[in-house]
Scaffold this active site. Structure first.
Site, PDB file in Angstrom:
ATOM      1  N   ARG A   1       0.775  -1.184   0.146  1.00 55.68           N
ATOM      2  CA  ARG A   1       0.037   0.198   0.092  1.00 55.68           C
ATOM      3  C   ARG A   1       0.692   1.306   0.205  1.00 55.68           C
ATOM      4  O   ARG A   1       0.556   2.323  -0.619  1.00 55.68           O
ATOM      5  CB  ARG A   1      -1.102   0.079   1.251  1.00 55.68           C
ATOM      6  CG  ARG A   1      -1.843  -1.174   0.953  1.00 55.68           C
ATOM      7  CD  ARG A   1      -2.943  -0.895   2.361  1.00 55.68           C
ATOM      8  NE  ARG A   1      -3.924  -1.788   1.935  1.00 55.68           N
ATOM      9  CZ  ARG A   1      -5.195  -2.148   2.738  1.00 55.68           C
ATOM     10  NH1 ARG A   1      -5.354  -1.169   3.856  1.00 55.68           N
ATOM     11  NH2 ARG A   1      -5.837  -3.088   2.697  1.00 55.68           N
TER      12      ARG A   1
ATOM     13  N   ASP B   1     -14.957   9.521   9.816  1.00 52.60           N
ATOM     14  CA  ASP B   1     -14.209   8.483   9.619  1.00 52.60           C
ATOM     15  C   ASP B   1     -12.965   9.075   9.790  1.00 52.60           C
ATOM     16  O   ASP B   1     -12.681  10.187   9.683  1.00 52.60           O
ATOM     17  CB  ASP B   1     -14.368   7.722   8.190  1.00 52.60           C
ATOM     18  CG  ASP B   1     -13.803   6.357   8.124  1.00 52.60           C
ATOM     19  OD1 ASP B   1     -14.492   5.410   8.363  1.00 52.60           O
ATOM     20  OD2 ASP B   1     -12.639   6.067   7.913  1.00 52.60           O
TER      21      ASP B   1
END
Length: 283
Positions: A45, A153
């Site tokens: 990632r 979030d």
């Protein structure tokens, strides 16, 4: 060519030393535990961040973060790269059954007319928009009732997607047919295979970035219901206790807290009692 790249460091993997430094920071910042089994995932990632920043290898990237003061600028992107954002409409549907059949009627019977709900780990928005569908169905035909949903979030990427409210058509299959007709708009270009949540619902949901590791949650007036599902599993028990305690502080007396079906509050002292499977009511 391959030897030249390796000499430059472009193919260098994430070393144990750098992984330890990154995992410590990620844990301190977000509460997310990164065991060594996640090294390959993290490496994959973060390669996107190397390309985006133009930094040639992980050594230089970690030096930039921890030795040259880059962490303040890079923190949001780093956390975006490591957070997991699985979500579905009407995920764990019994929660929404309880909400419609018991939770909302109890709130109204207690005299609450303007309902405030919070999706505390909203990902790309499926949860808060599901909440909005259930709420809208409930209040239609009941004059004087209103609602607003806060959706938060840690990841800025998912918040951006959630605000758009655009999803692959297959993703809304769990939405009941009558709700789909009212609240889901199909793209005029059928080949795109996309749908969008109706503006009527999108206008009821406000999105904001919030870190559950914060010492207090600045969410305004107390909430009537809080959904914090399938995020506690990433935290160790002491962190779970702190997060749950802060969430309870944000509930009105008699308000409801929903956690994921794979999560538990066993062993944590909270001002709640269990009223259904993974549903708790503030005492």
């Amino acid at each position: 060519m391959g030897a030249a790249l390796r000499a430059h460091g472009a193919e260098e993997g994430l070393s144990s030393r750098n992984f330890d430094a990154l995992s410590r920071y990620i844990y301190d910042y977000s509460g997310i535990k990164m065991p060594v089994t996640k090294l390959t995932m993290l490496e994959g990632r973060l390669r996107r961040r190397l390309r985006a920043t133009g930094i040639p290898n992980f050594n230089d990237y970690c030096d930039y973060l921890f030795k040259r003061g880059g962490i303040d600028k890079e923190a949001i992107f780093l956390i975006d790269a490591v957070t997991t954002n699985k979500t579905d409409f009407f995920r764990e549907p019994k929660h929404f059954d309880y909400m419609a059949e018991t939770g909302l009627p109890e709130m109204v019977a207690a005299g609450h007319k303007r309902l405030r709900l919070w999706s505390a780990a909203c990902s790309i928005g499926a949860e808060p928009y599901t909440m909005a569908m259930v709420l809208q169905d409930f209040i239609d035909g009941q004059p004087g009732l209103d609602y607003r949903i806060l959706a938060t979030d840690l990841s800025t990427d998912v918040l951006q997607a959630a605000r758009r409210g655009v999803y692959p058509r297959d993703m809304v299959q769990p939405v009941p047919a009558d709700m789909k007709r009212q609240y889901v708009m199909t793209s005029r270009d059928a080949a795109r295979g996309e749908v969008r949540i109706h503006p009527r619902l999108r206008s009821t949901v406000g999105f904001a970035r919030l870190n559950l590791m914060d010492s207090a949650y600045k969410v305004g007036e107390p909430m009537h219901m809080i959904f914090c599902r399938n995020v506690l599993i990433y935290f160790e028990k002491p962190t779970q206790a702190k997060v749950l305690s802060r969430l309870c502080d944000c509930l009105v007396p008699g308000g409801f807290l929903y956690v994921g079906h794979s999560e538990t509050v066993t062993g944590i002292t909270l001002p709640v009692r269990q009223v259904a499977n993974t549903v708790f009511k503030k005492i």
